[in-house]
Design a protein around this motif. Structure first.
Motif, PDB file in Angstrom:
ATOM      1  N   UNK A  95       0.847  -1.195   0.000  1.00 41.61           N
ATOM      2  CA  UNK A  95       0.000   0.000   0.000  1.00 41.61           C
ATOM      3  C   UNK A  95       0.880   1.241   0.000  1.00 41.61           C
ATOM      4  N   UNK A  96       0.730   2.130  -0.974  1.00 39.20           N
ATOM      5  CA  UNK A  96       1.552   3.356  -0.993  1.00 39.20           C
ATOM      6  C   UNK A  96       1.167   4.281   0.156  1.00 39.20           C
ATOM      7  N   UNK A  97       2.152   4.778   0.866  1.00 41.89           N
ATOM      8  CA  UNK A  97       1.892   5.687   1.993  1.00 41.89           C
ATOM      9  C   UNK A  97       1.537   7.069   1.464  1.00 41.89           C
ATOM     10  N   UNK A  98       0.560   7.735   2.090  1.00 47.98           N
ATOM     11  CA  UNK A  98       0.208   9.090   1.650  1.00 47.98           C
ATOM     12  C   UNK A  98       1.282  10.084   2.051  1.00 47.98           C
ATOM     13  N   UNK A 154      -2.147   4.628 -11.312  1.00 46.59           N
ATOM     14  CA  UNK A 154      -1.368   3.583 -10.639  1.00 46.59           C
ATOM     15  C   UNK A 154      -1.501   3.706  -9.124  1.00 46.59           C
ATOM     16  N   UNK A 155      -1.407   4.926  -8.627  1.00 48.44           N
ATOM     17  CA  UNK A 155      -1.510   5.146  -7.177  1.00 48.44           C
ATOM     18  C   UNK A 155      -2.884   4.721  -6.651  1.00 48.44           C
ATOM     19  N   UNK A 156      -3.924   5.082  -7.381  1.00 51.48           N
ATOM     20  CA  UNK A 156      -5.272   4.669  -6.997  1.00 51.48           C
ATOM     21  C   UNK A 156      -5.410   3.148  -7.020  1.00 51.48           C
ATOM     22  N   UNK A 157      -4.891   2.523  -8.052  1.00 47.56           N
ATOM     23  CA  UNK A 157      -5.009   1.066  -8.185  1.00 47.56           C
ATOM     24  C   UNK A 157      -4.294   0.350  -7.045  1.00 47.56           C
ATOM     25  N   UNK A 158      -3.133   0.831  -6.669  1.00 47.02           N
ATOM     26  CA  UNK A 158      -2.406   0.205  -5.562  1.00 47.02           C
ATOM     27  C   UNK A 158      -3.153   0.364  -4.238  1.00 47.02           C
ATOM     28  N   UNK A 159      -3.919   1.427  -4.110  1.00 48.27           N
ATOM     29  CA  UNK A 159      -4.660   1.669  -2.872  1.00 48.27           C
ATOM     30  C   UNK A 159      -5.857   0.732  -2.720  1.00 48.27           C
ATOM     31  N   UNK A 160      -6.151  -0.061  -3.736  1.00 52.74           N
ATOM     32  CA  UNK A 160      -7.262  -1.001  -3.665  1.00 52.74           C
ATOM     33  C   UNK A 160      -6.898  -2.292  -2.943  1.00 52.74           C
ATOM     34  N   UNK A 171       9.251  -1.803 -12.246  1.00 55.26           N
ATOM     35  CA  UNK A 171       9.254  -0.992 -11.031  1.00 55.26           C
ATOM     36  C   UNK A 171       8.485  -1.679  -9.914  1.00 55.26           C
ATOM     37  N   UNK A 172       8.577  -1.100  -8.707  1.00 51.91           N
ATOM     38  CA  UNK A 172       7.780  -1.586  -7.581  1.00 51.91           C
ATOM     39  C   UNK A 172       6.296  -1.482  -7.905  1.00 51.91           C
ATOM     40  N   UNK A 173       5.909  -0.412  -8.589  1.00 54.48           N
ATOM     41  CA  UNK A 173       4.507  -0.246  -8.963  1.00 54.48           C
ATOM     42  C   UNK A 173       4.048  -1.384  -9.867  1.00 54.48           C
ATOM     43  N   UNK A 174       4.856  -1.690 -10.875  1.00 57.10           N
ATOM     44  CA  UNK A 174       4.485  -2.762 -11.801  1.00 57.10           C
ATOM     45  C   UNK A 174       4.392  -4.093 -11.066  1.00 57.10           C
ATOM     46  N   UNK A 175       5.362  -4.376 -10.206  1.00 53.17           N
ATOM     47  CA  UNK A 175       5.327  -5.626  -9.457  1.00 53.17           C
ATOM     48  C   UNK A 175       4.108  -5.723  -8.564  1.00 53.17           C
ATOM     49  N   UNK A 176       3.802  -4.627  -7.838  1.00 58.25           N
ATOM     50  CA  UNK A 176       2.664  -4.641  -6.916  1.00 58.25           C
ATOM     51  C   UNK A 176       1.351  -4.832  -7.664  1.00 58.25           C
ATOM     52  N   UNK A 177       1.191  -4.144  -8.789  1.00 57.52           N
ATOM     53  CA  UNK A 177      -0.096  -4.216  -9.483  1.00 57.52           C
ATOM     54  C   UNK A 177      -0.299  -5.541 -10.201  1.00 57.52           C
ATOM     55  N   UNK A 178       0.760  -6.122 -10.748  1.00 60.10           N
ATOM     56  CA  UNK A 178       0.610  -7.462 -11.330  1.00 60.10           C
ATOM     57  C   UNK A 178       0.270  -8.479 -10.234  1.00 60.10           C
ATOM     58  N   UNK A 179       0.852  -8.305  -9.048  1.00 58.10           N
ATOM     59  CA  UNK A 179       0.536  -9.202  -7.931  1.00 58.10           C
ATOM     60  C   UNK A 179      -0.913  -9.012  -7.487  1.00 58.10           C
ATOM     61  N   UNK A 180      -1.369  -7.756  -7.402  1.00 56.29           N
ATOM     62  CA  UNK A 180      -2.757  -7.516  -7.023  1.00 56.29           C
ATOM     63  C   UNK A 180      -3.717  -8.117  -8.043  1.00 56.29           C
TER      64      UNK A 180
END
Length: 709
Positions: free
Chosen positions: A442-445, A488-494, A525-534
């Motif tokens: 989860x990305x920190x605000x 991307x930020x919104x998607x990770x927050x899900x 990136x970390x974003x790509x890894x996190x979202x593919x995992x989600x």
């Protein structure tokens, strides 16, 4: 009575277990079933997905047990302890939106609905297609019919909004879950795949006397998954226009005659008011075009001596014309709010977001929203309670959006939309971080954008749930606006919603957008890894295993490219968990070993080092599960006991209970009830007070097997 060792009975057990994977006990039962099948058949058998595959596996089992009494007894004992669980509750209430006070000139339509609802059952679905233009009252007709006191539907009246046209239509799985919740079925009792959901819905409706209203439909293909031929079920489909491919009674809803329009205005106001409006009444009736919506909106203008001129474009549509008339009476603040929130089709927005979009105080905005709803320019939430949420009628939103573009210009509209997106992004990141503060996914605000502080994790999760539809729409909006960073930020927050609340069908479009944009703009990136995992997580929960495997491998590649060892290990571990779901136990074990190798390379400066002992203990538990599936009970217990010591020492009651259950099952595989019983009792005690009724129900069935001669 069906022979429990017949092909049909075996296939039924496989289907029932596969349908129960929405809760932890159900996932365990499926995993255990694979081990039992392997032991009976004598080799690894891929987990079945489709019904034909389940039948094939059932025949394999049958061929082995029909001549082997010991195997037959083993299968029967196993089936008896995994088949069943908490039963769905029965609802006897209405979930229809609130009806209206005054209802005029729909007697023939009501008679048509009554005839179809009461006709003799003959195997055909009781089905009516109510159709009429926006604002003519087609939805109102369906709701009014269902809301009357009647003995036809003692088991309830349920409702779902299908979302209209193809671009805004809600997916089948989401609608089915909505209907099932109204029938009293909990999410944990629902099948994971959409195909099984439809079958399960028809099963739940089979012996009920029920009204189903499906609003804003646009095609036969869209509604077909919800239809049932159950003799006690009457389905009303509401659409703007009739469409082919549906064997339904067609009930047209057209404009009111002038006589009935005057009667409606008289009901809303009074005779003296209508009589005093003799001079302007013909013009007003012509403007309203027989639309009940337009007439209701115009009722408070009956006393006006003249009618304000309209733009010519508004006269072609009674709803947009009524919106134009009401809009002209707004003060500047209300008019700005009306225009600003119409730039996207937000499912249900509140004063907090609307205030951010317009730069107005939240309390003032709340008053303005209520006034817009009173003027029928907004609609209050369909929940039937005043929860401070609003949405537009489609025709009204079209007017508001066109007005915004004309009066404010593209640049100002874009700025308002950006402010709305920022409001949803701030809310999502803040609530997600508070709902799951320990998660590195989860990305920190930003410190200056934390926003509301929630009372606890549950309150933060509830805030995300309340905005779920808006957040998915915000991801779409960010993509279309050329803002990949926000999408991307919104998607990770899900992630907290996925992990704690499900709703995977609703989240899937946003996650696909997020993963696609991360690959395009932030590859490796970390974003790509996190979202593919989600995305892999939701696809797995929906039973789309091949797609889930592709996304898991993509997550592992991205995390490795970003040198994020904790994320890389997690992705490989998840692939192993997927292999367990697929009954590919040897491959699962190898994945857990590979994940362990990655964890062992972590240094003190790597992210997630503090969580390393727990991560390694989880891998030990997973290795034990894989070994159990392979039939290696002794080694499986060694691994599980190692994990158990860590979870007990760290006070992790959740994983303690899960590992105790795994251990007990390894003993039951060998029919050693004496060794299994104390483990089961400890697991039950550990889960006491943790609202884990499905796991507890499973443990109690295991215990009964141990103590019953």
């Amino acid at each position: 009575m069906l022979d429990p060792t017949s092909v049909a009975a075996i296939s039924a057990v496989l289907g029932a277990v596969g349908s129960g994977m929405a809760n932890e006990a159900g996932k365990w039962a499926w995993e255990s079933t694979g081990g039992v099948v392997r032991r009976i058949v004598g080799r690894e058998v891929p987990a079945p997905v489709a019904r034909e595959e389940r039948d094939d596996v059932a025949r394999m089992i049958y061929e082995q047990i029909r001549t082997n009494p010991q195997l037959a007894a083993s299968w029967t004992a196993f089936a008896s302890r995994v088949h069943g669980g908490p039963n769905p509750a029965r609802a006897a209430q209405s979930h229809l939106p609130a009806s209206i006070r005054f209802f005029t000139d729909r007697k023939e339509a009501m008679r048509q609905l009554q005839r179809e609802a009461t006709r003799r059952a003959d195997g055909r679905p009781r089905l009516a297609l109510v159709h009429g233009p926006d604002g003519m009252g087609s939805s109102t007709l369906a709701v009014h019919f269902g809301s009357r006191p009647t003995r036809l539907f003692p088991d309830g009246q349920i409702y779902a909004d299908l979302g209209g046209g193809a671009g805004s239509a809600r997916d089948v799985g989401t609608v089915l879950r909505t209907l099932l919740r109204q029938l009293g079925v909990r999410d944990e009792e629902m099948p994971t795949s959409t195909d099984r959901l439809g079958e399960f819905f028809r099963h739940c409706a089979a012996d009920r006397k029920l009204l189903v209203v499906l609003d804003h439909a646009h095609s036969a293909a869209q509604v077909r998954p919800f239809l049932t031929s159950a003799p006690g079920v009457f389905t009303i489909i509401v659409a703007r226009t009739p469409f082919p491919g549906l064997d339904a009674v067609r009930v047209p809803v057209g404009p009111l005659t002038d006589k009935d329009a005057v009667r409606l205005l008289t009901d809303i106001t009074d005779k003296s008011t209508v009589a005093a409006a003799r001079a302007t009444l013909p013009s007003l009736l012509a403007r309203c075009g027989g639309s009940p919506y337009a007439l209701r909106a115009a009722a408070d203008r009956l006393s006006a001596s003249t009618l304000a001129p309209r733009r010519a474009a508004s006269d072609s549509d009674p709803v947009q014309g009524a919106a134009e008339d009401s809009y002209q009476l707004l003060n500047p603040e209300s008019a700005k709010l009306y225009r600003s929130m119409a730039l996207r089709s937000w499912p249900a927005f509140d004063a907090a977001t609307a205030g951010r979009a317009t730069g107005q105080d939240q309390a003032v905005t709340a008053e303005l929203l209520a006034d817009l709803a009173d003027r029928m320019l907004l609609e209050r939430s369909r929940s039937g309670t005043d929860n401070g949420r609003y949405h537009y009628r489609p025709g009204v939103r079209a007017h508001a959006e066109a007005t915004a573009i004309r009066e404010d210009g593209i640049a100002a509209c874009s700025a308002a939309l950006t402010r709305t997106l920022l409001a949803y992004t701030d809310l999502a990141t803040s609530a997600a971080h508070q709902a799951l503060p320990e998660s590195w996914r989860v990305p920190a605000p930003d410190e200056d954008r934390i926003g509301q502080r929630y009372e606890n994790r549950g309150a933060a999760l509830d805030a995300l749930l309340a905005e779920l539809g808006n957040l998915v729409e915000a991801v779409r909006c960010a993509e279309e606006s050329g803002d990949p960073d926000t999408a991307v930020r919104l998607s990770r927050s899900l992630w907290p919603l996925q992990l704690k609340a499900g709703h995977h069908e609703m989240l899937l479009p946003a996650l696909r957008i997020g993963a696609r944009l991360a690959d395009a703009h932030f590859p490796g990136s970390l974003d790509a890894g996190a979202l593919h995992a989600q995305l892999a997580h939701s696809l797995t929960e929906l039973g789309r295993w091949e797609e889930a495997e592709t996304e898991t491998l993509a997550a592992a590649r991205a995390e490795e490219s970003a040198a994020h060892k904790r994320g890389h290990a997690s992705a490989v571990e998840f692939l192993g968990l997927l292999r367990l779901r697929q009954w590919r136990y040897q491959e699962a074990y190898e994945c857990f070993d590979e994940a362990g190798v990655v964890l062992n390379t972590m240094g003190a400066r790597d992210e997630g080092t503090a969580d390393l002992p727990r991560a390694q203990a989880l891998l030990e538990r997973h290795r034990g599960r894989a070994l159990r599936g392979l039939g290696q009970g002794g080694e499986a217990r060694e691994r599980l006991e190692t994990a158990l010591r860590h979870f007990r020492a760290s006070g992790d009651t959740y994983n303690t209970a899960r590992t105790l259950t795994d251990l007990a099952e390894t003993w039951l595989d060998e029919e050693d009830t004496e060794a299994a019983l104390p483990l089961i009792d400890e697991a039950i005690s550990t889960l006491d007070g943790q609202r884990a009724e499905y796991h507890l129900s499973h443990l109690r069935r295991m215990r009964e097997r141990c103590v019953t001669p």
